[in-house]
Motif scaffolding. Structure first.
Motif, PDB file in Angstrom:
ATOM      1  N   LEU A 137      -7.000   0.001  24.162  1.00 29.78           N
ATOM      2  CA  LEU A 137      -8.402   0.385  24.115  1.00 29.78           C
ATOM      3  C   LEU A 137      -9.174  -0.515  25.075  1.00 29.78           C
TER       4      LEU A 137
ATOM      5  N   LEU B  25     -13.532   7.078  23.414  1.00 28.58           N
ATOM      6  CA  LEU B  25     -12.949   5.775  23.718  1.00 28.58           C
ATOM      7  C   LEU B  25     -12.172   5.870  25.018  1.00 28.58           C
TER       8      LEU B  25
ATOM      9  N   PRO C  86     -12.945   8.748  18.852  1.00 28.23           N
ATOM     10  CA  PRO C  86     -12.355   7.671  18.057  1.00 28.23           C
ATOM     11  C   PRO C  86     -11.673   8.236  16.816  1.00 28.23           C
TER      12      PRO C  86
ATOM     13  N   ARG D  90     -18.789   5.549  12.170  1.00 26.76           N
ATOM     14  CA  ARG D  90     -18.817   5.880  13.598  1.00 26.76           C
ATOM     15  C   ARG D  90     -17.852   7.040  13.903  1.00 26.76           C
ATOM     16  N   VAL D  91     -16.671   7.006  13.305  1.00 21.66           N
ATOM     17  CA  VAL D  91     -15.676   8.074  13.509  1.00 21.66           C
ATOM     18  C   VAL D  91     -16.219   9.410  12.998  1.00 21.66           C
TER      19      VAL D  91
ATOM     20  N   ASP E 222      -8.112   3.498  15.124  1.00 27.34           N
ATOM     21  CA  ASP E 222      -8.588   2.664  16.241  1.00 27.34           C
ATOM     22  C   ASP E 222      -9.370   1.439  15.780  1.00 27.34           C
ATOM     23  N   TRP E 223      -9.696   1.352  14.491  1.00 27.10           N
ATOM     24  CA  TRP E 223     -10.601   0.306  14.024  1.00 27.10           C
ATOM     25  C   TRP E 223     -10.168  -1.107  14.417  1.00 27.10           C
TER      26      TRP E 223
ATOM     27  N   TRP F 260     -10.579  -1.704  18.123  1.00 25.17           N
ATOM     28  CA  TRP F 260     -11.996  -1.659  18.474  1.00 25.17           C
ATOM     29  C   TRP F 260     -12.702  -2.935  18.028  1.00 25.17           C
TER      30      TRP F 260
ATOM     31  N   PHE G 195     -17.087   1.263  11.174  1.00 23.01           N
ATOM     32  CA  PHE G 195     -16.301   2.035  12.120  1.00 23.01           C
ATOM     33  C   PHE G 195     -15.984   3.420  11.564  1.00 23.01           C
TER      34      PHE G 195
ATOM     35  N   ALA H 202     -15.738   2.129  25.655  1.00 20.63           N
ATOM     36  CA  ALA H 202     -16.189   3.438  25.182  1.00 20.63           C
ATOM     37  C   ALA H 202     -17.295   3.953  26.091  1.00 20.63           C
TER      38      ALA H 202
END
Length: 194
Positions: free
Chosen positions: A85, A76, A20, A59-60, A24-25, A28, A56, A88
């Motif tokens: 997208l 992803l 990710p 998360r990245v 991409d937030w 996502w 997020f 995942a």
């Protein structure tokens, strides 16, 4: 030589599986929000900030750190034709030494379910894990009543191994899970138990 490390990209027939990125937030969060009623019966309870940019971002950073340390491969699913997208998949809890194993987890957005994308992603990450990462065993667990998840695992060569009591908290309750595994060079044949 920081920054010169090659980024992981797994190419399948229709998708690119990649780590990710901050960009991409929006996609996502939108896909997760749109798919919430589809996903939440099968997942741990979402935190109050689950869909936030900050969550997020964390998360990245976790994904990049885990991949570089070799403890997880969280990617992803990006459809190549339109860069959409789709979901995942993560190979997590990668253990080295005598174990050489990891645990598979995944989700697909509701609009993209039952179109073969997750099967394609699982096959792609399993191949990558066995051939590039030298993993020998990949484990997966799902709720016994999750027929879609059980079906995709079985179609991807995972074999039923048993039931783990109170394995994970799903939707706020400790739940039993059925356990599956895929072994590099598996010769066990089909198992119909469970």
């Amino acid at each position: 030589m920081l920054g010169l490390r090659r980024k992981v990209r797994i190419e399948t027939e229709r998708m690119t599986l990649r780590l990710p990125a901050h960009s991409d937030w929006r996609d996502w969060a939108a896909l997760r929000a749109e798919s919430a009623t589809f996903l939440t019966p099968w997942e741990p309870v979402w935190s109050s900030d689950h869909l936030s940019r900050k969550a997020f971002t964390n998360r990245v950073y976790w994904a990049a750190r885990a991949e570089s340390q070799g403890t997880a491969l969280p990617v992803l699913l990006i459809r190549r034709e339109d860069q959409a997208l789709l979901g995942a998949i993560t190979l997590d809890n990668i253990r080295r030494g005598p174990a050489q194993s990891g645990t598979l987890g995944y989700w697909i957005g509701r609009p993209h379910a039952r179109q073969g994308y997750m099967r394609e992603a699982i096959l792609g990450i399993v191949h990558h894990a066995f051939t590039t990462m030298d993993v020998s065993r990949i484990e997966a667990a799902c709720l016994p009543e999750n027929a879609a998840s059980r079906g995709v695992l079985e179609k991807c060569g995972f074999k039923y191994e048993g039931v783990a009591q109170s394995y994970l908290q799903i939707a706020g309750r400790w739940r039993n899970h059925v356990l599956y595994a895929n072994l590099r060079g598996d010769r066990r044949g089909r198992t119909d138990a469970g």
